[in-house]
Design a protein around this motif. Structure first.
Motif, PDB file in Angstrom:
ATOM      1  N   ILE A  32     -10.187  16.359   5.118  1.00 49.93           N
ATOM      2  CA  ILE A  32      -9.265  15.221   5.179  1.00 49.93           C
ATOM      3  C   ILE A  32      -8.970  14.801   6.616  1.00 49.93           C
ATOM      4  O   ILE A  32      -8.836  13.619   6.920  1.00 49.93           O
ATOM      5  N   VAL A  33      -8.905  15.779   7.541  1.00 54.01           N
ATOM      6  CA  VAL A  33      -8.632  15.453   8.941  1.00 54.01           C
ATOM      7  C   VAL A  33      -9.813  14.708   9.580  1.00 54.01           C
ATOM      8  O   VAL A  33      -9.627  13.628  10.161  1.00 54.01           O
ATOM      9  N   PRO A  34     -11.047  15.230   9.506  1.00 55.36           N
ATOM     10  CA  PRO A  34     -12.180  14.463  10.048  1.00 55.36           C
ATOM     11  C   PRO A  34     -12.316  13.077   9.404  1.00 55.36           C
ATOM     12  O   PRO A  34     -12.664  12.106  10.078  1.00 55.36           O
ATOM     13  N   LEU A  35     -12.029  12.989   8.102  1.00 57.92           N
ATOM     14  CA  LEU A  35     -12.131  11.706   7.421  1.00 57.92           C
ATOM     15  C   LEU A  35     -11.176  10.674   8.022  1.00 57.92           C
ATOM     16  O   LEU A  35     -11.575   9.547   8.350  1.00 57.92           O
ATOM     17  N   TYR A  36      -9.923  11.048   8.199  1.00 60.39           N
ATOM     18  CA  TYR A  36      -8.948  10.118   8.769  1.00 60.39           C
ATOM     19  C   TYR A  36      -9.274   9.781  10.227  1.00 60.39           C
ATOM     20  O   TYR A  36      -9.080   8.641  10.666  1.00 60.39           O
ATOM     21  N   LEU A  37      -9.773  10.764  10.972  1.00 60.20           N
ATOM     22  CA  LEU A  37     -10.148  10.480  12.356  1.00 60.20           C
ATOM     23  C   LEU A  37     -11.300   9.489  12.408  1.00 60.20           C
ATOM     24  O   LEU A  37     -11.338   8.603  13.276  1.00 60.20           O
ATOM     25  N   LYS A  38     -12.242   9.619  11.492  1.00 59.97           N
ATOM     26  CA  LYS A  38     -13.361   8.668  11.445  1.00 59.97           C
ATOM     27  C   LYS A  38     -12.867   7.273  11.106  1.00 59.97           C
ATOM     28  O   LYS A  38     -13.278   6.277  11.719  1.00 59.97           O
ATOM     29  N   LEU A  39     -11.953   7.161  10.141  1.00 61.71           N
ATOM     30  CA  LEU A  39     -11.449   5.860   9.708  1.00 61.71           C
ATOM     31  C   LEU A  39     -10.531   5.229  10.751  1.00 61.71           C
ATOM     32  O   LEU A  39     -10.520   4.007  10.926  1.00 61.71           O
ATOM     33  N   ILE A  63      -6.532  21.109 -11.322  1.00 56.68           N
ATOM     34  CA  ILE A  63      -7.745  20.468 -11.836  1.00 56.68           C
ATOM     35  C   ILE A  63      -8.925  21.408 -11.642  1.00 56.68           C
ATOM     36  O   ILE A  63      -9.094  21.996 -10.584  1.00 56.68           O
ATOM     37  N   ARG A  64      -9.742  21.550 -12.669  1.00 57.00           N
ATOM     38  CA  ARG A  64     -10.943  22.377 -12.543  1.00 57.00           C
ATOM     39  C   ARG A  64     -12.061  21.515 -11.955  1.00 57.00           C
ATOM     40  O   ARG A  64     -12.745  20.779 -12.665  1.00 57.00           O
ATOM     41  N   PHE A  65     -12.215  21.615 -10.647  1.00 56.66           N
ATOM     42  CA  PHE A  65     -13.127  20.724  -9.943  1.00 56.66           C
ATOM     43  C   PHE A  65     -13.884  21.511  -8.882  1.00 56.66           C
ATOM     44  O   PHE A  65     -13.270  22.154  -8.035  1.00 56.66           O
ATOM     45  N   GLU A  66     -15.210  21.480  -8.937  1.00 58.73           N
ATOM     46  CA  GLU A  66     -16.020  22.223  -7.980  1.00 58.73           C
ATOM     47  C   GLU A  66     -16.341  21.372  -6.763  1.00 58.73           C
ATOM     48  O   GLU A  66     -16.537  20.154  -6.870  1.00 58.73           O
ATOM     49  N   VAL A  67     -16.421  22.019  -5.616  1.00 54.35           N
ATOM     50  CA  VAL A  67     -16.669  21.312  -4.364  1.00 54.35           C
ATOM     51  C   VAL A  67     -17.976  20.538  -4.398  1.00 54.35           C
ATOM     52  O   VAL A  67     -18.080  19.446  -3.832  1.00 54.35           O
ATOM     53  N   ARG A  68     -18.975  21.068  -5.087  1.00 53.32           N
ATOM     54  CA  ARG A  68     -20.273  20.383  -5.111  1.00 53.32           C
ATOM     55  C   ARG A  68     -20.175  18.994  -5.736  1.00 53.32           C
ATOM     56  O   ARG A  68     -21.012  18.133  -5.484  1.00 53.32           O
ATOM     57  N   HIS A  69     -19.153  18.780  -6.563  1.00 52.59           N
ATOM     58  CA  HIS A  69     -18.978  17.458  -7.170  1.00 52.59           C
ATOM     59  C   HIS A  69     -18.537  16.403  -6.157  1.00 52.59           C
ATOM     60  O   HIS A  69     -18.574  15.208  -6.449  1.00 52.59           O
ATOM     61  N   LEU A  70     -18.131  16.848  -4.974  1.00 57.93           N
ATOM     62  CA  LEU A  70     -17.677  15.931  -3.930  1.00 57.93           C
ATOM     63  C   LEU A  70     -18.755  15.643  -2.886  1.00 57.93           C
ATOM     64  O   LEU A  70     -18.488  14.961  -1.894  1.00 57.93           O
ATOM     65  N   LEU A  71     -19.959  16.159  -3.090  1.00 57.09           N
ATOM     66  CA  LEU A  71     -20.992  16.040  -2.064  1.00 57.09           C
ATOM     67  C   LEU A  71     -21.324  14.579  -1.738  1.00 57.09           C
ATOM     68  O   LEU A  71     -21.527  14.229  -0.569  1.00 57.09           O
ATOM     69  N   SER A  72     -21.382  13.731  -2.726  1.00 61.83           N
ATOM     70  CA  SER A  72     -21.674  12.312  -2.459  1.00 61.83           C
ATOM     71  C   SER A  72     -20.557  11.673  -1.638  1.00 61.83           C
ATOM     72  O   SER A  72     -20.811  10.826  -0.773  1.00 61.83           O
ATOM     73  N   PHE A  73     -19.314  12.087  -1.892  1.00 60.07           N
ATOM     74  CA  PHE A  73     -18.183  11.589  -1.112  1.00 60.07           C
ATOM     75  C   PHE A  73     -18.317  12.021   0.344  1.00 60.07           C
ATOM     76  O   PHE A  73     -18.173  11.218   1.265  1.00 60.07           O
ATOM     77  N   PHE A  74     -18.608  13.317   0.552  1.00 59.13           N
ATOM     78  CA  PHE A  74     -18.795  13.807   1.914  1.00 59.13           C
ATOM     79  C   PHE A  74     -19.945  13.066   2.590  1.00 59.13           C
ATOM     80  O   PHE A  74     -19.866  12.697   3.766  1.00 59.13           O
TER      81      PHE A  74
END
Length: 316
Positions: A32-39, A63-74
């Motif tokens: 979240i920190v790198p994301l906001y710095l980029k924006l 929420i049952r949510f695995e990190v790999r599901h966020l790969l496209s977001f990253f």
């Protein structure tokens, strides 16, 4: 709540420095920190993933949510992704526009060949690592069985030894197996070794062992750092071919690739009987480390990856 305030404080502090180059070690909530710095100020974000540990849950227990599901977001918000293996590169290239392969090489200024010859005539075969899951336990037990088979073929237990150096949750289980099934064989179990003593220890062995058995994304994604450490100390390697090892172990040149129990056993016998081969393979492995598979090369490659976009924009 504590993590939220830590991230907020970090964001406020880093904003004071202007646009940054940020290397994010594995994707997690801290992104979240790198994301906001980029924006907010155009900071550049590089994701660094050196093995596959992306199946763990985040946002639990809500929420049952695995990190790999966020790969496209990253992938959308990262400038590039740096990976340590070809398996990772293939898996992650579908999410990141750019994926650069950068294996985890060795610090060859710290890991060096022995300056004097061994006074002890015992030929030591060694595996180092952490026995942290059941598949790691199975890998180590495979090595132990291969070593026991080699001793039986040699019909002698003198002048040869197997070292298992490491720790982890399954270390005791392996130790029990050695006591119950392999007590007659020269096998030494060392539960932990100070990292500062590791270079000197590797100088004292004769052959490094590496083994991955069960195909899985985790095992195939590992960068074989231990192999590079063996080579840096001028030691040959016996390894299975699963994963990255096959790209760095050249049979009859830097070591031997062996996938079956019989092949691994015969490789141990072969290197035990041929000291000249051990020396020549060790020298070739050392030569490869000095030329390419070292931390200096890795740093130069990393610099090129990071600076290349800036050069194109005329900022350097």
């Amino acid at each position: 709540m504590e993590k939220f305030f830590v991230n907020l404080a970090t964001l406020i502090r880093l904003l004071c420095y202007g646009p940054l180059i940020i290397i994010e070690q594995r994707p997690n909530y801290g992104f979240i920190v790198p994301l906001y710095l980029k924006l907010l100020n155009g900071s550049r974000v590089f994701m660094d993933i050196d093995d596959w540990t992306l199946d763990y849950l985040t946002l639990k227990p809500l929420i049952r949510f695995e990190v790999r599901h966020l790969l496209s977001f990253f992938g959308t918000y990262c400038d590039t992704c740096i990976v340590s293996s070809r398996r990772l590169q293939k898996r992650l290239s579908r999410h990141f526009k750019k994926t650069h392969l950068l294996p985890t090489y060795v610090d060859h200024h710290r890991f060096t060949p022995a300056k004097t010859k061994k006074s002890d005539g015992t030929v030591v075969f060694s595996w180092i690592g952490t026995i942290f899951q059941d598949f790691t336990r199975d890998n180590v037990l495979f090595l132990i069985e291969a070593f026991a088979g080699a001793c039986d073929l040699l019909d002698k237990f003198e002048g040869i030894r197997l070292d298992i150096v490491g720790g982890g949750d399954y270390f005791t289980a392996v130790e029990e197996q050695v006591k119950n099934r392999f007590s007659d064989y020269p096998i030494k179990m060392t539960p932990w070794l100070d990292p500062e003593k590791m270079p000197a220890y590797l100088q004292s062995i004769d052959v490094g062992l590496y083994c991955l058995l069960e195909p899985s994304l985790f095992q195939e994604s590992k960068s074989p750092t231990k192999i590079f450490e063996y080579y840096a100390c001028a030691r040959p390697v016996i390894s299975t071919s699963l994963g990255e090892a096959k790209y760095f172990v050249k049979t009859d040149k830097t070591g031997i690739l062996a996938d079956s129990l019989d092949a691994y056993t015969n490789a141990i016998v072969r290197l035990f009987k041929d000291p000249e081969m051990r020396v020549s393979m060790g020298r070739e492995g050392l030569s490869m480390v000095e030329r390419k598979w070292n931390m200096d090369t890795a740093c130069a490659d990393l610099k090129q990856i990071v600076m290349a976009p800036m050069k194109k924009k005329g900022k350097v």
